[in-house]
Scaffold this motif. Structure first.
Motif, PDB file in Angstrom:
ATOM      1  N   HIS A 100      41.439 -29.342  28.034  1.00 34.69           N
ATOM      2  CA  HIS A 100      39.919 -29.217  28.326  1.00 34.69           C
ATOM      3  C   HIS A 100      39.764 -29.380  29.873  1.00 34.69           C
ATOM      4  O   HIS A 100      39.825 -30.114  30.307  1.00 34.69           O
ATOM      5  N   TYR A 135      30.553 -29.159  13.529  1.00 37.96           N
ATOM      6  CA  TYR A 135      30.590 -28.841  14.981  1.00 37.96           C
ATOM      7  C   TYR A 135      29.584 -29.718  16.036  1.00 37.96           C
ATOM      8  O   TYR A 135      29.182 -29.442  17.063  1.00 37.96           O
ATOM      9  N   ARG A 150      30.758 -28.680  25.552  1.00 42.28           N
ATOM     10  CA  ARG A 150      31.284 -28.234  24.339  1.00 42.28           C
ATOM     11  C   ARG A 150      32.856 -28.225  24.577  1.00 42.28           C
ATOM     12  O   ARG A 150      33.493 -27.994  25.647  1.00 42.28           O
ATOM     13  N   ARG A 152      36.539 -27.133  22.780  1.00 42.92           N
ATOM     14  CA  ARG A 152      37.133 -26.227  21.882  1.00 42.92           C
ATOM     15  C   ARG A 152      38.187 -26.752  21.258  1.00 42.92           C
ATOM     16  O   ARG A 152      39.118 -27.190  21.888  1.00 42.92           O
ATOM     17  N   LYS A 155      39.711 -23.513  16.063  1.00 44.38           N
ATOM     18  CA  LYS A 155      39.133 -22.314  16.197  1.00 44.38           C
ATOM     19  C   LYS A 155      37.519 -22.425  16.400  1.00 44.38           C
ATOM     20  O   LYS A 155      36.679 -21.424  16.367  1.00 44.38           O
ATOM     21  N   ASP A 156      37.229 -23.836  16.580  1.00 47.98           N
ATOM     22  CA  ASP A 156      35.747 -24.036  16.563  1.00 47.98           C
ATOM     23  C   ASP A 156      35.373 -24.734  17.864  1.00 47.98           C
ATOM     24  O   ASP A 156      36.100 -25.432  18.444  1.00 47.98           O
ATOM     25  N   ASP A 157      34.165 -24.657  18.201  1.00 49.01           N
ATOM     26  CA  ASP A 157      33.554 -25.440  19.585  1.00 49.01           C
ATOM     27  C   ASP A 157      32.846 -26.654  19.002  1.00 49.01           C
ATOM     28  O   ASP A 157      31.914 -26.518  18.030  1.00 49.01           O
ATOM     29  N   TYR A 158      32.759 -27.813  19.541  1.00 50.85           N
ATOM     30  CA  TYR A 158      32.254 -28.871  18.966  1.00 50.85           C
ATOM     31  C   TYR A 158      31.191 -29.581  20.135  1.00 50.85           C
ATOM     32  O   TYR A 158      31.905 -29.525  21.400  1.00 50.85           O
ATOM     33  N   ARG A 159      30.100 -29.615  19.813  1.00 46.90           N
ATOM     34  CA  ARG A 159      29.170 -30.037  20.932  1.00 46.90           C
ATOM     35  C   ARG A 159      28.946 -31.572  20.973  1.00 46.90           C
ATOM     36  O   ARG A 159      28.926 -32.050  19.946  1.00 46.90           O
TER      37      ARG A 159
END
Lengths: 403, 243
Positions: A100, A135, A150, A152, A155-159
């Motif tokens: 990241h 998320y 954010r 990744r 397959k998803d982005d998390y805030r």
């Protein structure tokens, strides 16, 4: 007139250097104890914080902190039927290491049983608990993620919506709190190609089966989402945790669940004991042995330093004897210096430790009780270390002044 | 010239010291007797190895004789090698020492070097400091009272050592070649100092010396040779024979 202090003042540089050396050694001794305490706290932190009274884990396993534990999500529903329980929820925890922002991000993915558990119990230093099913994450400060960042994963982005502090897993990695659904998505995420291949294989298996030949519509189902296939179980969780309702007997409730052959139930105390006796125990013994070795080394070094300081003064000691000094005065001179070196070294170790230990990558916990024990050890060390010098001083004849 | 003592400060009676035994036996001193009155100052001469230091350390209760007796102030303190008193306490209370080297304690300044002798003898710190300053004044080094030994000249160090020897008002001062490390002028000063101390403080003083130029300050001179003591006759400075 205090001869020990006079000598120290006269040879201040040498004395300070000696005390600094001993202080650094004692800081390491102190740090070893602190690392053990830190391991212990880190290991039990989550179990203590989450506040569950019972841990229902895979049958025959020692729970998710000792080994892999997988139980069907449906166990949660079964547990809910047991009288005397409240706050039943799924527990999912696993460690991931991803890249990241150009660095390696190693975190414990902790699933919160949404919507009952939104992480309200997590001590936040910034932001808020989770407010939606997907998320969002609350992260430990040690992960170095900012509020609103954010990440990744899969397959998803998390805030990042909340920042907590001091929440680390048993391995010292910062915890990131997701909903259980998100945590499972991260845990069981596979590349799209792997999913496509698996679906084709699934279709092939159905085609070869009599059931597939008799029911061609099953072939369409086979290439669809796993969640749409009733025969496939939903992803498992690591454990189901529950709190005992006020007035209920925890042992009785635990005994009730323990009769189920597919799961094993532990009380919070048992879970902590398993943690401590398992992964922490060896580290404890390892660090304990290091502490003993370091204490012995510091005693030997102190003894040699005191002996050398005594040798430097041997002519003066002979002169003092010639002048009729009592043995007590000479022993006092050596013993006081030894105790002062030990005492100043101890204070220095405490001061340096307070400055340095919070900057260590793993938690170092210095407890008052440990400091008291170390103080006792330092006094004993100082006395033992002075014996060599005292023995030498006692053997000096006043006539040595003439030589 | 003469300064006969009213009472005896020290008596050595037939002191013999034998080092080793059998084939390695060496006689350090043999049947040495000497009596010294209060306020009397005597010189002990003799070549190296003649037994001067052996005799001096025996009188100083540092090196016990093999046989013979030592009496201090009329009290027998050594009977052969047997100690009849607490010799360390006796040294503290009754004896003063000065050596070729001043042997000052390096981490104490001048007045502390004097005061420590008194404090070891139980004198309270404030009194010890007061008397130390008086002694340094008496010996002319009070202006260096706060200096450490490495900041003093050889003569100043030796004066501080004399002050230390006087600290507990000893009845006997023993000096082993106290001027050997000093030039003739300062050596003379130290010898005169001993004379002054003997006269004014009433202490008996025994000085081992090779310095023949200062023998006029002594009441008597003795010579040691092969462990035996005899009264020396040097110039006009001799007095009675050994008592």
């Amino acid at each position: 007139m205090n001869l020990a202090l006079k000598d120290i003042r006269y040879n201040l540089g040498r004395f300070v250097l000696t005390a600094v050396g001993i202080g650094l050694l004692l800081m390491v001794v102190m740090g070893m104890g602190g690392i053990y305490r830190g391991l212990l706290r880190e290991a039990t932190l989550l179990v203590e914080s989450i506040g569950a009274d019972l841990w229902i884990v895979q049958g025959g396993s020692r729970g998710p902190f000792a080994e892999i534990s997988r139980i069907p999500s449906s166990v949660e529903d079964r547990v809910r039927t047991v009288p005397g329980l409240t706050g039943v929820r799924r527990f999912l925890s696993h460690t991931i290491q991803r890249e990241h922002g150009g660095r390696q991000l190693r975190m414990v993915v902790q699933g919160l049983s949404w919507p009952e558990d939104r992480g309200q119990w997590i001590p936040l230093v910034a932001g808020r608990p989770l407010s939606q099913a997907h998320y969002e994450i609350v992260v430990d400060r040690s992960l170095g993620l900012e509020l609103g960042a954010r990440v990744r994963l899969g397959k998803d982005d998390y805030r990042v919506v909340g920042i907590t502090s001091g929440m680390v897993g048993t391995g010292g990695d910062g915890i990131a709190f997701f909903t259980v659904g998100d945590a499972q998505a991260i845990q069981f995420d596979v590349p799209a190609e792997a999913t496509r291949i698996e679906r084709l294989l699934r279709r092939g298996r159905v085609e070869e089966h009599e059931l597939g030949r008799l029911t061609p519509r099953l072939l369409d189902r086979a290439v669809g989402e796993a969640a749409g296939i009733p025969a496939l179980a939903p992803p498992p969780v690591s454990a189901v945790i529950a709190s005992v309702a006020p007035g209920a007997d925890p042992a009785q409730v635990a005994a009730e669940i323990a009769r189920w052959p597919d799961v094993t139930v532990y009380t919070r105390e048992q879970q902590i004991e398993l943690l401590v006796s398992g992964m922490v125990d060896k580290a404890k013994r390892q660090l304990g042995l290091f502490r003993v070795v370091l204490v012995i080394i510091s005693t030997i070094i102190m003894a040699l330093i005191i002996y050398t300081l005594t040798l430097d003064k041997i002519h003066d000691i002979a002169m003092l004897k010639l002048m009729g000094a009592k043995n007590g005065a000479i022993i006092g001179l050596i013993l006081q210096q030894s105790l002062l070196i030990g005492g100043i070294g101890y204070l220095l170790a405490w001061w340096l430790g307070n400055y340095a230990f919070p900057r260590f990558p793993r938690l170092v916990v210095i407890e008052p009780g440990d400091m008291l024990v170390l103080a006792g050890v330092v006094v004993l060390n100082s006395v033992l270390a002075s014996l060599l010098g005292i023995t030498k001083a006692m053997s000096v004849e006043p006539s040595k002044v003439l030589s | 010239m003469k300064n006969p003592a009213d009472t005896l400060a020290v008596e050595a009676l037939s002191l013999t010291k034998i080092y080793g035994s059998g084939n390695t036996e060496v006689v350090g001193m043999k049947e040495v007797s000497l009596s010294l009155g209060k306020g009397e100052i005597v010189a002990l001469l003799g070549p190296s190895g003649s037994g001067k230091s052996t005799f001096l350390t025996a009188l100083g209760l540092i090196n016990p004789p093999t046989s013979g007796q030592i009496r201090l102030g009329g009290q027998t303190v050594m009977d052969g090698p047997k100690e009849l008193v607490d010799v360390r306490a006796y040294r503290r209370q009754h004896l003063g020492f000065v050596f070729q080297k001043a042997n000052l304690i390096p981490f104490l300044n001048a007045w502390e070097n004097v005061a420590v002798a008194m404090e070891l003898n139980g004198v309270p710190s404030s009194l010890a400091k007061e008397r130390a300053m008086e002694l340094l004044e008496y010996l002319g080094v009070s202006d260096r009272a706060a200096n450490h030994p490495n900041e003093l000249s050889g003569g100043q160090q030796q004066r501080v050592a004399v002050a230390r020897a006087l600290a507990n008002r000893p009845s006997l001062i023993l000096a082993d070649e106290p001027t050997a490390a000093l030039d003739s002028y300062r050596g003379r000063q130290v010898m005169e100092l001993f004379q002054k101390v003997a006269r004014e403080q009433g202490a008996a003083v025994v000085v081992v010396t090779h310095d023949h130029r200062s023998l006029d300050v002594f009441d008597k001179t003795y010579e040691m040779e092969d462990g035996k003591l005899s009264e020396g006759i040097i110039g006009s400075h001799h007095t009675s024979s050994p008592r």
